[in-house]
Design a protein around this motif. Structure first.
Motif: not given
Length: 235
Positions: A163-169, A224-229
């Motif tokens: 989870v990117s910092p933007t998505a975490a917020a 190798g992974y998926i990132e929530v943006i």
């Protein structure tokens, strides 16, 4: 023959893209089967609380009702590259677009929306018409020695999801106390890599979106992974 639904599913899957390909893969996916008034009678569910799981018989609605069917399909399990007979698949485009899922049963609830059956691990689109409910009976319904054809093993290991910092917020803003389990739901859905199997033919496509609940989820395929943006309210 003519059948009327006994109720409708209210699930977090507000778009077909992102629905897991089998029930039970996303345990954070809770739903309600909201019963029509004529079937909203507690006595019709007497003794169901002794069963941990139920079979839900439902209709693949939306375009499946009018799109017709084909004798062969390309299932995601085979990467969308090989054909099998429609009756050797669980594809929604069938002569009679009927689905069957075994899901966890969490009990009845009656509130301002009427009587509903709480379910977990669903793989059904929001608004899905339900034709029937039957208890899952382990000694009869589980057949350990059964052969699984081309689906002999569970799906491959889940993808790592970050989870990117933007998505975490965004997740913190939209679900501050975690009551909706939004973060868990997003991660479990993306762990299944919801892309169609044929997308491997387009390695240049890296960013995708899907809708869960009332949100648009943006995510990116990395090595190798998926990132929530990011997340935003759906229009």
């Amino acid at each position: 023959m003519h059948f009327e639904p006994i109720g409708h599913i209210r699930s977090p899957y507000t778009d077909k893209f992102g629905i897991p390909r089998q029930p039970g893969l996303v345990t954070a996916a809770e739903a309600r089967l909201e019963l029509r008034p004529e079937f909203a009678r507690e006595e019709a569910f007497k003794a169901l609380d002794g069963f941990s799981h139920v079979w839900i018989l439902f209709v693949f609605h939306q375009d499946c009702l009018t799109a017709g069917w084909k004798p062969t399909v390309r299932p995601p399990r085979l990467g969308g590259r090989e054909s099998v007979g429609v009756f050797a698949s669980r594809a929604p485009y069938r002569p009679n677009p009927i689905g069957l899922s075994a899901v966890e049963h969490l009990g009845l609830i009656r509130d301002e929306r009427g009587l509903a059956l709480r379910l977990r691990g669903v793989d059904m689109l929001d608004g899905t018409p339900v034709l029937d409910i039957k208890p899952y009976v382990p000694y009869a319904d589980a057949i350990p020695e059964a052969r699984g054809g081309f689906a002999v093993a569970p799906p491959a290991d889940p993808r790592e999801v970050r989870v990117s910092p933007t998505a975490a917020a965004d997740l913190e803003r939209f679900d501050p106390d975690g009551a909706r389990a939004l973060r868990t739901l997003v991660m479990q859905v993306l762990e299944q890599d919801p892309r169609p199997g044929y997308m491997d033919r387009y390695p240049e496509r890296r960013e995708f979106g899907l809708r869960l609940m009332e949100f648009d989820i943006r995510w990116r395929l990395e090595a190798g992974y998926i990132e929530v943006i990011g997340l935003r309210p759906a229009p």
